[in-house]
Scaffold this motif. Sequence first.
Motif, PDB file in Angstrom:
ATOM      1  N   ALA A 334       0.763  -1.283   0.169  1.00  0.00           N
ATOM      2  CA  ALA A 334       0.096   0.078  -0.206  1.00  0.00           C
ATOM      3  C   ALA A 334       0.764   1.223   0.164  1.00  0.00           C
ATOM      4  CB  ALA A 334      -0.805   0.034   1.366  1.00  0.00           C
ATOM      5  N   ALA A 335       1.943   1.228   0.753  1.00  0.00           N
ATOM      6  CA  ALA A 335       2.874   2.337   0.975  1.00  0.00           C
ATOM      7  C   ALA A 335       3.144   2.416  -0.577  1.00  0.00           C
ATOM      8  CB  ALA A 335       4.061   2.032   1.802  1.00  0.00           C
ATOM      9  N   ASP A 355       5.407   4.652  14.854  1.00  0.00           N
ATOM     10  CA  ASP A 355       5.581   3.674  14.054  1.00  0.00           C
ATOM     11  C   ASP A 355       5.261   3.684  12.700  1.00  0.00           C
ATOM     12  OD1 ASP A 355       5.607   1.813  15.911  1.00  0.00           O
ATOM     13  OD2 ASP A 355       3.527   1.227  16.438  1.00  0.00           O
ATOM     14  N   THR A 356       4.488   4.626  12.304  1.00  0.00           N
ATOM     15  CA  THR A 356       3.953   5.100  10.867  1.00  0.00           C
ATOM     16  C   THR A 356       5.374   5.342   9.755  1.00  0.00           C
ATOM     17  OG1 THR A 356       2.074   5.937  11.502  1.00  0.00           O
ATOM     18  CG2 THR A 356       2.673   6.452   9.108  1.00  0.00           C
ATOM     19  N   LEU A 360       7.082   3.290   7.004  1.00  0.00           N
ATOM     20  CA  LEU A 360       7.283   3.569   5.773  1.00  0.00           C
ATOM     21  C   LEU A 360       8.758   3.691   5.136  1.00  0.00           C
ATOM     22  CD1 LEU A 360       4.786   6.443   5.543  1.00  0.00           C
ATOM     23  CD2 LEU A 360       4.505   4.064   4.665  1.00  0.00           C
ATOM     24  N   ASN A 361       9.617   3.964   6.166  1.00  0.00           N
ATOM     25  CA  ASN A 361      11.090   3.834   6.146  1.00  0.00           C
ATOM     26  C   ASN A 361      11.511   2.492   5.757  1.00  0.00           C
ATOM     27  OD1 ASN A 361      11.601   6.728   6.538  1.00  0.00           O
ATOM     28  ND2 ASN A 361      12.107   6.396   8.575  1.00  0.00           N
ATOM     29  N   LYS A 362      10.860   1.358   6.460  1.00  0.00           N
ATOM     30  CA  LYS A 362      11.281   0.171   6.098  1.00  0.00           C
ATOM     31  C   LYS A 362      10.594  -0.315   4.801  1.00  0.00           C
ATOM     32  CE  LYS A 362      10.608  -4.366   8.597  1.00  0.00           C
ATOM     33  NZ  LYS A 362       9.765  -5.289   7.664  1.00  0.00           N
ATOM     34  N   SER A 363       9.542   0.295   4.396  1.00  0.00           N
ATOM     35  CA  SER A 363       9.166  -0.124   2.903  1.00  0.00           C
ATOM     36  C   SER A 363       9.893   0.508   1.742  1.00  0.00           C
ATOM     37  CB  SER A 363       7.675   0.360   2.970  1.00  0.00           C
ATOM     38  OG  SER A 363       7.673   1.621   2.772  1.00  0.00           O
ATOM     39  N   GLY A 364      10.556   1.460   2.221  1.00  0.00           N
ATOM     40  CA  GLY A 364      11.316   2.187   1.077  1.00  0.00           C
ATOM     41  C   GLY A 364      10.473   3.176   0.346  1.00  0.00           C
TER      42      GLY A 364
END
Length: 395
Positions: A334-335, A355-356, A360-364
């Motif tokens: 979704a990100a 957490d957001t 989002l950082n983890k998702s790139g």
Amino acid sequence: MAWKTLDDMDLAGNRVLTRVDINVPVEDGQVTDATRMERIAPTVSDILKAGGHPVLLAHFGRPKGQRVAEMSLQPLIPALEKALGANVVFAADCVGPAAEAAVAALQPGQVLLLENTRFHPGEEKNDADLAADMARLGDIYCNDAFSAAHRAHASTEALARLLPCCAGRLMQAELSALEAALGAPKRPVVAVVGGAKVSTKLELLSNLVEKVDVLVIGGGMANTFLAAQGIDVGKSLCEHEMAGTVKEIVEKAAQAGCELLLPRDVVIAWEFKAGAKNEVVMADECPADAMILDAGPKSVAHIARAFEQASTLIWNGPLGAFEIAPFDAATNAAAAQAAQLSKEGKLVSVAGGGDTVAALNKSGAAADFTYISTAGGAFLEWMEGKVLPGVAALS
């Protein structure tokens, strides 16, 4: 715009008391994430370019009005100098003789960092006398700490009423982004709200159903919404006692014309660990001995369609247990979709909350969002429709 910016102030030759948030993580004496320092660099740079003298006010940790050596700001100076690209000098107090001497000795091009404001009990009490002592150190007050704006403290609220005041570049960017997302947004507006518990986001949900066109519910709180509909969620994280409250939110959304998007299919597992055996089932087919840990691919496709039809997106909270793969899949997908639409100029996307940002950082995907807020509590309280004392004082 009810508040002034640095562009509205005559900074040349003036001492600019600048409230910043550099409450950064430190391990073994080293700053492990300098993001908050980097985000204040434009403000400090613009003050210096205009010939002003930046005097930084900041807190660190929770010393509760006591001098706690481990919570001194002095060890942060090497990382702060690197982030700002400027020489930073230090004063051992934020008021009184030490602070006054340091301000008097400040040279052009230097930045002065004053000691932890929370070493004084009057800081968190919004004490007028402490604020007056701080005000003596400056000619102009600049608040660049949106993340502390939900607190009525001496350095965020009372001080703003004693000097000509303005918002710094980070504060300006935060307020502009939030105004675009919730104040006067381009419609349709979609909000994603995830996280563990409905109980921690009641005010947020109640405010959003009256402000947005589509509300996506994710994370553990989606289980509570499903359970309130009579769906068995097995051993999933769920606040069964919140069923009545959830029904009220659903009814309020219906009255406001806000569409609620709950998971259609879910990812289940029998244990919460990396690489755990998992399956995708419909949302009403979770076995009694399993737990829901993420939204499924049909749910993600449904969310993606909502994003494609939207003009504005507000995001707070992950869609699943993003910390462990493969339960980060829905959040990541979704990100990525939101990031791509934002990159193409089709979507204004604003996200925030601890957490957001991590998810989002983890998702790139974070880099392509329109705006990522570094604030936690302040971002949430703004989304809840509350007046933030530190922002109100700038008006």
